[in-house]
Design a protein around this motif. Structure first.
Motif, PDB file in Angstrom:
ATOM      1  N   TYR A 100      40.108  25.896 -85.885  1.00 53.95           N
ATOM      2  CA  TYR A 100      41.265  26.745 -85.864  1.00 53.95           C
ATOM      3  C   TYR A 100      42.695  26.655 -85.542  1.00 53.95           C
ATOM      4  O   TYR A 100      43.363  27.033 -86.360  1.00 53.95           O
ATOM      5  N   ILE A 101      43.113  26.196 -84.571  1.00 54.07           N
ATOM      6  CA  ILE A 101      44.167  25.494 -84.149  1.00 54.07           C
ATOM      7  C   ILE A 101      44.616  23.986 -84.901  1.00 54.07           C
ATOM      8  O   ILE A 101      45.929  23.816 -85.536  1.00 54.07           O
ATOM      9  N   ALA A 102      43.600  23.465 -85.531  1.00 52.87           N
ATOM     10  CA  ALA A 102      43.668  22.573 -86.349  1.00 52.87           C
ATOM     11  C   ALA A 102      44.885  23.143 -88.068  1.00 52.87           C
ATOM     12  O   ALA A 102      45.931  22.701 -88.558  1.00 52.87           O
ATOM     13  N   ALA A 103      44.327  24.936 -88.755  1.00 56.82           N
ATOM     14  CA  ALA A 103      44.031  25.304 -89.555  1.00 56.82           C
ATOM     15  C   ALA A 103      45.653  25.233 -89.383  1.00 56.82           C
ATOM     16  O   ALA A 103      47.055  25.894 -90.081  1.00 56.82           O
ATOM     17  N   MET A 104      46.057  25.696 -88.191  1.00 50.98           N
ATOM     18  CA  MET A 104      47.318  26.576 -87.936  1.00 50.98           C
ATOM     19  C   MET A 104      48.836  25.581 -87.376  1.00 50.98           C
ATOM     20  O   MET A 104      49.193  26.366 -88.230  1.00 50.98           O
ATOM     21  N   SER A 105      47.687  24.640 -87.416  1.00 51.36           N
ATOM     22  CA  SER A 105      48.674  23.821 -87.238  1.00 51.36           C
ATOM     23  C   SER A 105      49.657  22.666 -88.402  1.00 51.36           C
ATOM     24  O   SER A 105      49.878  21.970 -88.439  1.00 51.36           O
ATOM     25  N   HIS A 133      52.184  23.571 -90.160  1.00 49.51           N
ATOM     26  CA  HIS A 133      53.746  23.108 -89.035  1.00 49.51           C
ATOM     27  C   HIS A 133      53.634  20.929 -89.696  1.00 49.51           C
ATOM     28  O   HIS A 133      54.681  20.305 -89.528  1.00 49.51           O
ATOM     29  N   LYS A 134      52.332  20.749 -89.163  1.00 47.68           N
ATOM     30  CA  LYS A 134      51.913  19.077 -89.933  1.00 47.68           C
ATOM     31  C   LYS A 134      52.696  18.579 -90.966  1.00 47.68           C
ATOM     32  O   LYS A 134      53.617  17.576 -91.183  1.00 47.68           O
ATOM     33  N   ALA A 135      52.549  19.777 -92.478  1.00 44.47           N
ATOM     34  CA  ALA A 135      53.134  19.396 -93.549  1.00 44.47           C
ATOM     35  C   ALA A 135      54.778  19.818 -93.581  1.00 44.47           C
ATOM     36  O   ALA A 135      54.861  18.511 -93.754  1.00 44.47           O
ATOM     37  N   ALA A 136      55.513  20.621 -92.796  1.00 45.27           N
ATOM     38  CA  ALA A 136      56.077  19.899 -92.531  1.00 45.27           C
ATOM     39  C   ALA A 136      57.128  18.985 -92.195  1.00 45.27           C
ATOM     40  O   ALA A 136      57.981  18.744 -91.734  1.00 45.27           O
ATOM     41  N   ILE A 137      56.767  18.901 -90.448  1.00 43.92           N
ATOM     42  CA  ILE A 137      56.637  17.532 -90.267  1.00 43.92           C
ATOM     43  C   ILE A 137      56.273  16.429 -91.317  1.00 43.92           C
ATOM     44  O   ILE A 137      57.594  15.305 -91.030  1.00 43.92           O
ATOM     45  N   ILE A 183      42.525  37.069 -68.720  1.00 40.43           N
ATOM     46  CA  ILE A 183      43.639  36.281 -69.420  1.00 40.43           C
ATOM     47  C   ILE A 183      44.015  36.106 -70.805  1.00 40.43           C
ATOM     48  O   ILE A 183      44.375  36.898 -71.779  1.00 40.43           O
ATOM     49  N   ILE A 184      43.178  34.820 -70.800  1.00 40.02           N
ATOM     50  CA  ILE A 184      43.232  34.655 -72.358  1.00 40.02           C
ATOM     51  C   ILE A 184      42.208  35.554 -73.202  1.00 40.02           C
ATOM     52  O   ILE A 184      42.153  35.735 -74.398  1.00 40.02           O
ATOM     53  N   GLY A 185      41.891  36.121 -72.710  1.00 41.95           N
ATOM     54  CA  GLY A 185      40.742  37.650 -73.700  1.00 41.95           C
ATOM     55  C   GLY A 185      41.559  38.452 -74.114  1.00 41.95           C
ATOM     56  O   GLY A 185      41.707  38.958 -75.155  1.00 41.95           O
ATOM     57  N   SER A 186      43.076  38.408 -73.455  1.00 39.49           N
ATOM     58  CA  SER A 186      43.717  39.072 -73.893  1.00 39.49           C
ATOM     59  C   SER A 186      45.205  38.674 -74.646  1.00 39.49           C
ATOM     60  O   SER A 186      45.715  39.654 -75.332  1.00 39.49           O
ATOM     61  N   MET A 187      45.114  37.603 -74.889  1.00 44.40           N
ATOM     62  CA  MET A 187      45.675  36.724 -75.861  1.00 44.40           C
ATOM     63  C   MET A 187      45.221  36.358 -76.919  1.00 44.40           C
ATOM     64  O   MET A 187      44.250  36.297 -76.945  1.00 44.40           O
ATOM     65  N   THR A 188      46.304  35.990 -78.152  1.00 42.87           N
ATOM     66  CA  THR A 188      45.799  35.358 -79.225  1.00 42.87           C
ATOM     67  C   THR A 188      46.000  33.919 -79.419  1.00 42.87           C
ATOM     68  O   THR A 188      46.238  33.677 -78.373  1.00 42.87           O
ATOM     69  N   VAL A 189      45.037  33.372 -80.059  1.00 40.71           N
ATOM     70  CA  VAL A 189      45.476  32.304 -80.352  1.00 40.71           C
ATOM     71  C   VAL A 189      46.186  31.239 -80.291  1.00 40.71           C
ATOM     72  O   VAL A 189      47.196  30.164 -79.733  1.00 40.71           O
ATOM     73  N   GLU A 190      47.415  31.838 -81.144  1.00 33.61           N
ATOM     74  CA  GLU A 190      48.663  31.562 -81.228  1.00 33.61           C
ATOM     75  C   GLU A 190      49.261  31.654 -80.333  1.00 33.61           C
ATOM     76  O   GLU A 190      50.690  30.898 -79.398  1.00 33.61           O
ATOM     77  N   GLU A 191      49.228  33.316 -79.320  1.00 36.75           N
ATOM     78  CA  GLU A 191      50.487  32.917 -78.451  1.00 36.75           C
ATOM     79  C   GLU A 191      49.535  32.314 -77.213  1.00 36.75           C
ATOM     80  O   GLU A 191      50.754  31.524 -76.413  1.00 36.75           O
TER      81      GLU A 191
END
Length: 382
Positions: A164-169, A172-176, A114-122
């Motif tokens: 990747y997850i850190a960059a993606m966040s 959001h971290k800056a906004a937070i 299932i993870i192979g069919s999803m993106t990191v964001e999802e």
């Protein structure tokens, strides 16, 4: 009792040996009650029905080719129906710990798929969706081995050193962080405003306290001043009442003295004056009566004199007609008229003389005449 066995509430008792009550199953399943088991002829084993736990830590590759380490926990147990107990007993009765190992492997495979069919964001934002899909795909397989899954919890998702997850966040971290700074600034401002309000309230309270204290002090001083003045004021009031009483007493004494003076002097004087007035009135009346009497006497004397003089007056009037030419037109009637006229003329003269003699001057002259003749006036006593 010898040979009677009872399973625990979270166990299923599996009785093998013989054919009675087994049907298609290789053993008889007893839950919730006991059963008599013949020794030697029957064999009894127990399968747990309690909740079990399996942990999964699997490295999966996403649709974007990013490797993620996913950790999950699965809560499962043997199904309550007889079929599930039979399936699980046939597979795990000899080694029941294999249920957790096999369950972890089954879910690890479905997670990778299932993870192979999803993106990191999802995966990061929709963990519940991931868990639901894994449960849905593993449900049939778990039922085949007699197990039912109660829940699946995704504990963590880690991308290792890729960041990747850190960059993606990061946004959001800056906004937070920005929101946190704004919230901190607002909180600081509110704290300062609250402190200012508190200081103003304290100042206002201090001012009100000072005003109240000043009012209390003024009231106390006023009460003390009134208390200090109460004695002199009471004494002055008492003296004033004494003076008023003395004044009233003096006024009453004056009124009494005035009444005494009126009774002693004015009333006797008024009585004396009234007596004198009455005497004077009586004397005046007496003199008036005497004068009227005297006047009446004079008229009587005058009338007597006129009567005595009337023949002489007529004679003188007749002498005046002596030698006059008198024409008598009507005979005896005309002569009578002439005689009547002479008599009337004499009476007129008599009235005139009487009136003149009735005046004060005539009476005085008459009195002098009578005095010269030796006749005095006759006084009439009242």
């Amino acid at each position: 009792m010898f040979g009677y066995r009872v399973p625990a509430p979270d166990e299923a008792m599996l009785i093998s040996g013989g054919r009675r009550g087994m049907g298609d199953a290789p053993f008889r399943v007893v839950t919730g009650h006991g059963a008599f088991v013949l020794p030697v002829f029957r064999k009894t084993r127990f399968l747990t029905l309690a909740l079990c736990e399996a942990e999964v830590a699997e490295t999966c590759v996403t649709k974007q080719g990013i490797a993620l380490t996913v950790r999950a926990v699965i809560a499962f147990k043997v199904g309550n129906d007889k079929e599930s107990i039979v399936n699980a007993g046939q597979r795990f009765l000899s080694d029941q710990d294999q249920m957790s190992i096999l369950t972890g492997r089954i879910f690890a495979g479905h997670l990778r798929s299932i993870i192979g069919s999803m993106t990191v964001e999802e995966i990061v934002t929709e963990r519940q969706k991931l868990a639901s899909e894994v449960l849905a795909t593993s449900k049939t397989e778990m039922a085949t081995i007699g197990l039912s899954v109660d829940s699946l919890q995704i504990q963590s998702i880690d991308d290792g050193d890729t960041g990747y997850i850190a960059a993606m966040s990061a946004p959001h971290k800056a906004a937070i962080q920005r929101q946190a700074q704004i919230a901190q600034a607002n909180a600081t401002q509110q704290a300062v405003e609250a402190q200012q309000v508190a200081e103003r309230n304290q100042a206002e309270y201090a001012r009100q306290t000072a005003v109240v204290r000043a009012q209390y002090s003024a009231e106390i001083e006023k009460a003390q001043a009134e208390a200090a003045q109460a004695g002199p004021l009471a004494q002055a009031h008492a003296q004033q009442e004494v003076l008023l009483a003395q004044t009233e007493l003096a006024q009453r004494a004056s009124e009494l003295r005035q009444q005494q003076l009126v009774a002693e002097i004015v009333r006797p004087a008024e009585a004396e004056a009234e007596r004198i007035r009455v005497l004077a009135t009586a004397e005046a009346n007496r003199m008036k009566i005497q004068a009227e009497a005297a006047a009446s006497y004079d008229r009587v004397a005058l009338d007597r004199m006129l009567i005595d003089q009337l023949p002489q007056i007529v004679k003188e009037a007749a002498a005046g007609l002596q030698g006059a030419n008198v024409n008598v037109l009507n005979g005896a009637d005309g002569l009578g008229e002439i005689a009547a006229g002479l008599v009337g003329q004499g009476l007129t003269i008599l009235d005139s003389v009487r009136q003149n003699l009735g005046s004060p001057q005539a009476r005085s002259a008459e009195k002098r005449k009578n005095s010269s003749n030796g006749d005095g006036p006759v006084e009439i006593e009242p």
